[in-house]
Motif scaffolding. Structure first.
Motif, PDB file in Angstrom:
ATOM      1  N   GLU A  43       0.831  -1.201   0.000  1.00  0.00           N
ATOM      2  CA  GLU A  43       0.000   0.000   0.000  1.00  0.00           C
ATOM      3  C   GLU A  43       0.867   1.253   0.000  1.00  0.00           C
ATOM      4  N   LEU A  44       1.914   1.250   0.786  1.00  0.00           N
ATOM      5  CA  LEU A  44       2.812   2.401   0.850  1.00  0.00           C
ATOM      6  C   LEU A  44       3.466   2.652  -0.500  1.00  0.00           C
ATOM      7  N   GLY A  75       3.965  10.303   1.885  1.00  0.00           N
ATOM      8  CA  GLY A  75       3.892   9.723   3.220  1.00  0.00           C
ATOM      9  C   GLY A  75       4.061  10.838   4.231  1.00  0.00           C
ATOM     10  N   LEU A  76       3.108  10.998   5.119  1.00  0.00           N
ATOM     11  CA  LEU A  76       3.122  12.072   6.108  1.00  0.00           C
ATOM     12  C   LEU A  76       3.583  11.521   7.454  1.00  0.00           C
ATOM     13  N   HIS A  77       4.571  12.186   8.033  1.00  0.00           N
ATOM     14  CA  HIS A  77       5.125  11.758   9.318  1.00  0.00           C
ATOM     15  C   HIS A  77       5.239  13.002  10.197  1.00  0.00           C
ATOM     16  N   SER A  78       4.397  13.096  11.211  1.00  0.00           N
ATOM     17  CA  SER A  78       4.330  14.334  11.995  1.00  0.00           C
ATOM     18  C   SER A  78       4.966  14.249  13.378  1.00  0.00           C
ATOM     19  N   ASN A  91      10.185   5.148  10.112  1.00  0.00           N
ATOM     20  CA  ASN A  91       9.010   5.259   9.252  1.00  0.00           C
ATOM     21  C   ASN A  91       9.270   6.165   8.059  1.00  0.00           C
ATOM     22  N   VAL A  92      10.041   7.210   8.254  1.00  0.00           N
ATOM     23  CA  VAL A  92      10.388   8.103   7.141  1.00  0.00           C
ATOM     24  C   VAL A  92      11.275   7.360   6.145  1.00  0.00           C
ATOM     25  N   ALA A 141      11.920   4.670   0.933  1.00  0.00           N
ATOM     26  CA  ALA A 141      12.316   3.435   0.252  1.00  0.00           C
ATOM     27  C   ALA A 141      11.183   2.889  -0.616  1.00  0.00           C
ATOM     28  N   ALA A 142       9.939   3.127  -0.193  1.00  0.00           N
ATOM     29  CA  ALA A 142       8.780   2.648  -0.949  1.00  0.00           C
ATOM     30  C   ALA A 142       8.505   3.494  -2.186  1.00  0.00           C
ATOM     31  N   GLY A 143       9.136   4.668  -2.276  1.00  0.00           N
ATOM     32  CA  GLY A 143       8.948   5.521  -3.443  1.00  0.00           C
ATOM     33  C   GLY A 143       7.962   6.654  -3.256  1.00  0.00           C
TER      34      GLY A 143
END
Length: 118
Positions: free
Chosen positions: A3-4, A10-13, A22-23, A28-30
């Motif tokens: 899914e990623l 990708g949001l990382h707060s 996670n970042v 890495a997932a694109g």
């Protein structure tokens, strides 16, 4: 995982995160990372405007970065950022870690000797 890989952003707060695995996974997932401008994420992972976007404080900053990554940035720039991000996080792979770790270990005399005896 899968899914990623289909995500554009990708949001990382999380603030002041020491590392930010996670970042790394987002990159890495694109997907284009939009992460809080602090801690290890700023120091070691995201180069703002090159490998992703740093944002915060406040939701407006995140919204602006997501708009930049999804609306304003054309496909060519998006692809360049995706490639740069994947290259940047390749240094965190298991294989790279193992190689660099072993290169350091052979510099310690007792470990180097033990490795030669095997």
């Amino acid at each position: 995982g899968a899914e990623l890989g289909r995500a554009a952003v990708g949001l990382h707060s999380m603030r002041e995160e020491h590392f930010g695995i996670n970042v790394v996974e987002i990159m890495a997932a694109g997907a284009i990372a939009v992460a809080h401008d602090s801690g290890g994420v700023r120091m070691d992972i995201v180069d703002h405007g090159v490998t992703g976007f740093l944002a915060g404080p406040g939701p407006e900053s995140y919204a602006e970065a997501v708009i930049e990554a999804t609306v304003r940035m054309g496909p060519e720039m998006w692809r360049k950022m995706q490639i740069a991000a994947r290259e940047k996080v390749a240094r965190f792979s298991d294989e790279r870690f193992r190689e660099e770790f072993m290169a350091l270990m052979v510099k310690i005399p007792c470990i180097a000797e033990a490795m030669r005896l095997k």
